[in-house]
Design a protein around this motif. Structure first.
Motif, PDB file in Angstrom:
ATOM      1  N   ASP A 245     -11.809  13.280  27.502  1.00  0.00           N
ATOM      2  CA  ASP A 245     -12.529  12.902  26.281  1.00  0.00           C
ATOM      3  C   ASP A 245     -11.882  13.435  25.003  1.00  0.00           C
ATOM      4  O   ASP A 245     -12.279  13.047  23.910  1.00  0.00           O
ATOM      5  CB  ASP A 245     -13.999  13.348  26.365  1.00  0.00           C
ATOM      6  N   MET A 246     -10.887  14.271  25.149  1.00  0.00           N
ATOM      7  CA  MET A 246     -10.175  14.769  23.972  1.00  0.00           C
ATOM      8  C   MET A 246      -8.939  13.920  23.661  1.00  0.00           C
ATOM      9  O   MET A 246      -8.247  14.166  22.679  1.00  0.00           O
ATOM     10  CB  MET A 246      -9.718  16.222  24.176  1.00  0.00           C
ATOM     11  N   LEU A 247      -8.636  12.972  24.527  1.00  0.00           N
ATOM     12  CA  LEU A 247      -7.390  12.203  24.355  1.00  0.00           C
ATOM     13  C   LEU A 247      -7.588  10.986  23.462  1.00  0.00           C
ATOM     14  O   LEU A 247      -8.609  10.301  23.533  1.00  0.00           O
ATOM     15  CB  LEU A 247      -6.856  11.749  25.722  1.00  0.00           C
ATOM     16  N   GLU A 248      -6.563  10.739  22.636  1.00  0.00           N
ATOM     17  CA  GLU A 248      -6.556   9.551  21.777  1.00  0.00           C
ATOM     18  C   GLU A 248      -5.740   8.435  22.442  1.00  0.00           C
ATOM     19  O   GLU A 248      -5.795   7.283  21.996  1.00  0.00           O
ATOM     20  CB  GLU A 248      -5.902   9.878  20.425  1.00  0.00           C
ATOM     21  N   ALA A 249      -4.943   8.799  23.449  1.00  0.00           N
ATOM     22  CA  ALA A 249      -4.084   7.825  24.130  1.00  0.00           C
ATOM     23  C   ALA A 249      -3.798   8.344  25.530  1.00  0.00           C
ATOM     24  O   ALA A 249      -3.883   9.553  25.774  1.00  0.00           O
ATOM     25  CB  ALA A 249      -2.772   7.651  23.363  1.00  0.00           C
ATOM     26  N   PRO A 250      -3.472   7.441  26.458  1.00  0.00           N
ATOM     27  CA  PRO A 250      -3.119   7.913  27.803  1.00  0.00           C
ATOM     28  C   PRO A 250      -1.852   8.773  27.746  1.00  0.00           C
ATOM     29  O   PRO A 250      -0.958   8.484  26.937  1.00  0.00           O
ATOM     30  CB  PRO A 250      -2.844   6.624  28.589  1.00  0.00           C
ATOM     31  N   PRO A 251      -1.758   9.785  28.598  1.00  0.00           N
ATOM     32  CA  PRO A 251      -0.511  10.553  28.683  1.00  0.00           C
ATOM     33  C   PRO A 251       0.621   9.628  29.138  1.00  0.00           C
ATOM     34  O   PRO A 251       0.404   8.769  29.993  1.00  0.00           O
ATOM     35  CB  PRO A 251      -0.793  11.610  29.754  1.00  0.00           C
ATOM     36  N   VAL A 252       1.786   9.775  28.559  1.00  0.00           N
ATOM     37  CA  VAL A 252       2.934   8.951  28.952  1.00  0.00           C
ATOM     38  C   VAL A 252       4.053   9.862  29.468  1.00  0.00           C
ATOM     39  O   VAL A 252       4.355  10.888  28.867  1.00  0.00           O
ATOM     40  CB  VAL A 252       3.431   8.092  27.773  1.00  0.00           C
ATOM     41  N   ARG A 253       4.629   9.447  30.594  1.00  0.00           N
ATOM     42  CA  ARG A 253       5.718  10.222  31.196  1.00  0.00           C
ATOM     43  C   ARG A 253       7.063   9.580  30.898  1.00  0.00           C
ATOM     44  O   ARG A 253       7.182   8.351  30.951  1.00  0.00           O
ATOM     45  CB  ARG A 253       5.552  10.275  32.720  1.00  0.00           C
ATOM     46  N   VAL A 254       8.037  10.399  30.559  1.00  0.00           N
ATOM     47  CA  VAL A 254       9.425   9.941  30.439  1.00  0.00           C
ATOM     48  C   VAL A 254      10.222  10.739  31.462  1.00  0.00           C
ATOM     49  O   VAL A 254      10.329  11.961  31.362  1.00  0.00           O
ATOM     50  CB  VAL A 254       9.994  10.206  29.028  1.00  0.00           C
ATOM     51  N   THR A 255      10.719  10.055  32.479  1.00  0.00           N
ATOM     52  CA  THR A 255      11.315  10.785  33.611  1.00  0.00           C
ATOM     53  C   THR A 255      12.615  10.129  34.062  1.00  0.00           C
ATOM     54  O   THR A 255      12.996   9.069  33.564  1.00  0.00           O
ATOM     55  CB  THR A 255      10.352  10.753  34.825  1.00  0.00           C
ATOM     56  N   GLY A 256      13.250  10.774  35.030  1.00  0.00           N
ATOM     57  CA  GLY A 256      14.318  10.115  35.763  1.00  0.00           C
ATOM     58  C   GLY A 256      13.720   8.949  36.535  1.00  0.00           C
ATOM     59  O   GLY A 256      12.497   8.769  36.571  1.00  0.00           O
ATOM     60  N   PHE A 257      14.573   8.141  37.117  1.00  0.00           N
ATOM     61  CA  PHE A 257      14.083   6.967  37.841  1.00  0.00           C
ATOM     62  C   PHE A 257      13.953   7.273  39.333  1.00  0.00           C
ATOM     63  O   PHE A 257      14.535   8.230  39.834  1.00  0.00           O
ATOM     64  CB  PHE A 257      15.038   5.793  37.614  1.00  0.00           C
ATOM     65  N   ASP A 258      13.196   6.430  40.012  1.00  0.00           N
ATOM     66  CA  ASP A 258      13.019   6.590  41.463  1.00  0.00           C
ATOM     67  C   ASP A 258      14.203   5.995  42.211  1.00  0.00           C
ATOM     68  O   ASP A 258      14.051   5.169  43.112  1.00  0.00           O
ATOM     69  CB  ASP A 258      11.704   5.945  41.908  1.00  0.00           C
ATOM     70  N   THR A 259      15.379   6.403  41.795  1.00  0.00           N
ATOM     71  CA  THR A 259      16.627   6.007  42.462  1.00  0.00           C
ATOM     72  C   THR A 259      17.381   7.290  42.759  1.00  0.00           C
ATOM     73  O   THR A 259      17.101   8.319  42.159  1.00  0.00           O
ATOM     74  CB  THR A 259      17.515   5.160  41.524  1.00  0.00           C
ATOM     75  N   PRO A 260      18.347   7.224  43.668  1.00  0.00           N
ATOM     76  CA  PRO A 260      19.271   8.360  43.730  1.00  0.00           C
ATOM     77  C   PRO A 260      19.962   8.517  42.371  1.00  0.00           C
ATOM     78  O   PRO A 260      20.061   7.544  41.611  1.00  0.00           O
ATOM     79  CB  PRO A 260      20.268   7.955  44.820  1.00  0.00           C
ATOM     80  N   TYR A 261      20.423   9.713  42.077  1.00  0.00           N
ATOM     81  CA  TYR A 261      21.061   9.948  40.789  1.00  0.00           C
ATOM     82  C   TYR A 261      22.396   9.191  40.763  1.00  0.00           C
ATOM     83  O   TYR A 261      23.244   9.388  41.618  1.00  0.00           O
ATOM     84  CB  TYR A 261      21.298  11.444  40.577  1.00  0.00           C
ATOM     85  N   PRO A 262      22.607   8.320  39.752  1.00  0.00           N
ATOM     86  CA  PRO A 262      23.830   7.506  39.732  1.00  0.00           C
ATOM     87  C   PRO A 262      25.015   8.275  39.160  1.00  0.00           C
ATOM     88  O   PRO A 262      24.842   9.312  38.507  1.00  0.00           O
ATOM     89  CB  PRO A 262      23.452   6.356  38.805  1.00  0.00           C
ATOM     90  N   TYR A 263      26.190   7.742  39.397  1.00  0.00           N
ATOM     91  CA  TYR A 263      27.407   8.372  38.850  1.00  0.00           C
ATOM     92  C   TYR A 263      27.819   7.716  37.528  1.00  0.00           C
ATOM     93  O   TYR A 263      27.857   8.359  36.489  1.00  0.00           O
ATOM     94  CB  TYR A 263      28.543   8.292  39.866  1.00  0.00           C
ATOM     95  N   ALA A 264      28.082   6.406  37.578  1.00  0.00           N
ATOM     96  CA  ALA A 264      28.595   5.725  36.378  1.00  0.00           C
ATOM     97  C   ALA A 264      27.577   5.760  35.237  1.00  0.00           C
ATOM     98  O   ALA A 264      27.940   5.828  34.072  1.00  0.00           O
ATOM     99  CB  ALA A 264      28.973   4.285  36.718  1.00  0.00           C
ATOM    100  N   GLN A 265      26.270   5.739  35.594  1.00  0.00           N
ATOM    101  CA  GLN A 265      25.229   5.738  34.564  1.00  0.00           C
ATOM    102  C   GLN A 265      24.624   7.129  34.413  1.00  0.00           C
ATOM    103  O   GLN A 265      23.409   7.286  34.225  1.00  0.00           O
ATOM    104  CB  GLN A 265      24.138   4.724  34.930  1.00  0.00           C
TER     105      GLN A 265
END
Lengths: 374, 325
Positions: B284-304
């Motif tokens: 009830d104290m939130l003005e917006a949903p929490p948003v996550r910025v994370t790595g992706f659900d992939t193995p960690y890439p090399y070129a990217q």
């Protein structure tokens, strides 16, 4: 330095034995144990067997959920127990070593407390039965994952080496454990560092149903020691005195800074792997019967009788004495009562962190709301 | 005051603690004569010799397992796993032995030890030199987990970890090992409390929460927002288990908008737990949903390599979402 017994040869083709099936002394050196010590070993063999039988009964009565029968392993376990300095050396046992922890004097009330998970269990009922441990006796608490205690045992031995007081560690396991990566990791590290540790394999030829030929192509366990730069000894595990003497020698060597050793004790498990197993599915009854004829208790008894150290009267007295002790211990363990539900949140960390405190609090509220708690 | 990098701080803190307490031993691959492949144990072998600085076989199970047995016997081991990506052969030792020892023995035994491991991406290492395995550890009751982002925090948290009574997984953001120099404390007893995060910046418009290597981008994002007149609160969790619920809930309740940043894969990320706790406790104290910025659900890439990381632009995009909600 032991001077009163000859050195045992590592990597012998046949298992080392010092008493024959009929109870004769067959070793090329003189027995140097006094009568009381011999009778003490015999007592520990019988104690282990009677604990085993009692546990099977308790499981059938529904008082404990699980039993890992040790009958057939007593010679190895009691031999190890008498070869270490209890309270000085460290022991890293595995789940079938109930007879071993009883033989080093772990109080029976605690032993049954652990089996019944009552307040008599020093580990507070945290583990399934057959997972003993004792701070006072330097017995590292058993964990189920096979061979996972081997690298920690080596760490303790390295710490003992650094301390330089001549203390040693003995780490036990079954034949199946020798296939695990953790076993190799630990034994290899011990070899590289010359750690004061003895690896003692209670080889009963079966890892649940998988027989030794499916476990390894080494042909045995002792032979593996070659690869780690340490001596490997094959011992008749149904001969408690052979187990004792070989262990005494390798423990003394480790104490003197001569490094680790691997001892394979050829034993047999008379019962199933556990109370949840049916061993008739994978091994013939004749094989079990043949091994039972080689029983370590009967063998030492024949040896004692030949020396007029034992007889029917003594046997009867001992069995009724131990039965009384077991009655008392089981009664005391049961009387201690069950663990409190709330203790499940303790001992995760040195101090209860806030998130666990809140989980405990909310669980209390939920129980109260459901009328489960006063 | 000494000015030093993150990795220098690790080595010097180990040196100071080894001088202070002769029970402290260091073990791992290449930690001895080589001083560690990142030089995090530089100088220790010369100062303390092979009994206290132990070059081990190439076996994480042996390293972590032996540390457990040493700790039980009275030493204070600090084990190094060369890359957190290589912890898995020793994972059983952490999960089955170290984490559960106090519990399964009813407090009869415990293993006060630290397992250090460089973690995280952005070093062109591909998936076996870049991962962030913290979820595995925070999901294993009995382990404390710390992932500091600055030299000063490394100093304080490492010392706390080494003086504590529990097994600690100490994750080191390897792409920040030499990225910044900072003044660290001259006080040989400077410690930081277990489970306490820190406010890196104060603002009233949005709360940014991160830890470890991603703190660098999170702080940069906050600076970029300030240029636009948006003031961000920035929380560095530092400790991932236990994490600082009190600080998080207090700041998020005050501001009402939150973006959570972590370079570990998204599913069951620690910040998902933080977000769930926020939703459960102060919705009830939130003005917006929490948003996550994370790595992706992939193995960690090399070129990217860099694309995988939650960079400044992805953080700014998430902030825009919560501000415009």
């Amino acid at each position: 330095m032991i001077t009163d017994s000859p050195r045992f040869e590592p990597f012998s083709p046949d298992p080392h034995a010092v008493i024959s099936e009929s109870g004769e002394w067959i070793a090329p050196f003189d027995l140097d144990l006094d009568d009381d010590t011999l009778r003490g070993m015999y007592r520990n063999l019988v104690l282990a067997r009677l604990i085993d039988e009692r546990l099977v009964r308790l499981q059938r009565l529904g008082k404990t959920s699980f039993v890992a029968p040790g009958a057939g392993h007593e010679g190895a376990q009691v031999g190890i127990a008498h070869a270490i300095e209890i309270g000085r050396d460290w022991l890293y046992p595995y789940y079938r070593d109930t007879g071993l922890v009883a033989a080093i004097g772990w109080p029976l009330e605690k032993l049954f407390g652990q089996m019944l998970a009552t307040r008599a269990d020093p580990a507070r009922g945290r583990q399934m039965p057959a997972h003993p441990g004792s701070r006072a006796l330097n017995v590292f608490t058993v964990a189920s994952p096979i061979a996972s205690h081997v690298p920690p045992a080596v760490g303790t031995a390295l710490s003992q080496k650094i301390a330089g007081k001549g203390d040693v560690t003995v780490c036990t396991f079954g034949d199946g454990a020798t296939s695990e990566g953790d076993w190799h990791a630990g034994v290899n590290f011990a070899g590289a560092q010359g750690a004061p540790i003895v690896f003692a394999c209670e080889n009963n030829r079966y890892a649940i149903s998988v027989d030794l030929n499916h476990q390894t192509g080494s042909g045995g366990i002792a032979a593996k020691a070659h690869a780690y730069g340490m001596p490997g000894y094959l011992v008749d595990g149904m001969d408690v005195l052979a187990c004792y003497y070989v262990m005494r020698e390798v423990v003394a060597n480790a104490r003197e800074g001569l490094g680790p050793a691997l001892v394979e004790m050829a034993v047999y498990r008379y019962g199933p792997h556990s109370s949840a197993d049916d061993d008739s599915r994978y091994r013939p009854a004749e094989e079990v019967a043949a091994w039972r004829l080689r029983d370590p208790i009967a063998r030492l008894r024949r040896f004692l009788e030949r020396r007029s150290l034992w007889g029917d009267e003594a046997e009867e007295g001992l069995r009724s004495e131990i039965a009384g002790e077991l009655d008392e211990a089981v009664a005391a363990a049961e009387a201690a009562g069950p663990q409190d539900v709330d203790t499940l949140f303790e001992d995760v960390f040195a101090e209860l962190p806030a998130h666990l405190e809140r989980q405990r609090e909310r669980y209390r509220l939920a129980r109260r709301a459901a009328g489960e708690d006063g | 005051m000494a000015v030093q990098t993150f990795v220098q701080t690790v080595a010097r803190t180990l040196m100071q603690e080894m001088r202070r307490d002769d029970r402290v031993v260091v073990l791992g691959q290449d930690v001895g004569k080589r001083g560690g492949v990142f030089l995090a144990t530089e100088g220790l072998f010369d100062a303390f010799g092979p009994d206290r600085v132990i070059d081990t076989p190439l076996s994480e199970a042996a390293i972590i397992g032996a540390a457990i047995g040493m700790a039980v016997h009275g030493l204070r081991p600090v084990a190094e796993v060369q890359f957190s990506d290589y912890v898995f052969p020793g994972f059983d030792q952490l999960v089955s032995q170290a984490a559960k020892l106090r519990y399964r023995s009813g407090g009869s035994f415990h293993a006060p030890m630290v397992v250090r491991m460089p973690a995280g991406g952005g070093v062109k290492g591909g998936h076996h030199h870049s991962q962030n395995p913290e979820t595995h550890f925070v999901h294993t009751p009995g382990l404390q987990v710390v992932y500091p982002s600055t030299p000063r925090d490394a100093q304080g948290t490492l010392r706390t970890a080494m003086r504590g009574e529990d097994p600690v997984v100490f994750l080191e953001p390897k792409r920040l090992y030499r990225a910044v120099k900072e003044e660290v404390s001259d006080d040989p007893d400077a410690t930081l409390p277990v489970g306490k995060g820190v406010l890196r910046r104060e603002g009233d418009d949005v709360v940014l929460i991160s830890y470890g290597a991603s703190m660098a981008e999170t702080v940069q994002a906050a600076a970029a927002l300030a240029q636009q007149g948006i003031e961000a609160d920035v929380i560095d969790l530092r400790w991932l288990l236990p994490w600082d619920e009190e600080l998080v809930l207090e700041r998020v309740a005050r501001v009402g908008r939150v973006v959570l940043v972590s370079e570990a894969p998204r599913t069951a990320n620690l910040v998902s737990e933080v977000a769930a706790t926020i939703a459960e406790e102060i919705l009830d104290m939130l003005e917006a949903p929490p948003v996550r910025v994370t790595g992706f659900d992939t193995p960690y890439p090399y070129a990217q390599d860099r694309a995988y990381l939650p960079g400044v632009n992805r953080i700014l995009y998430a902030v825009q979402q919560v501000l415009e909600y």
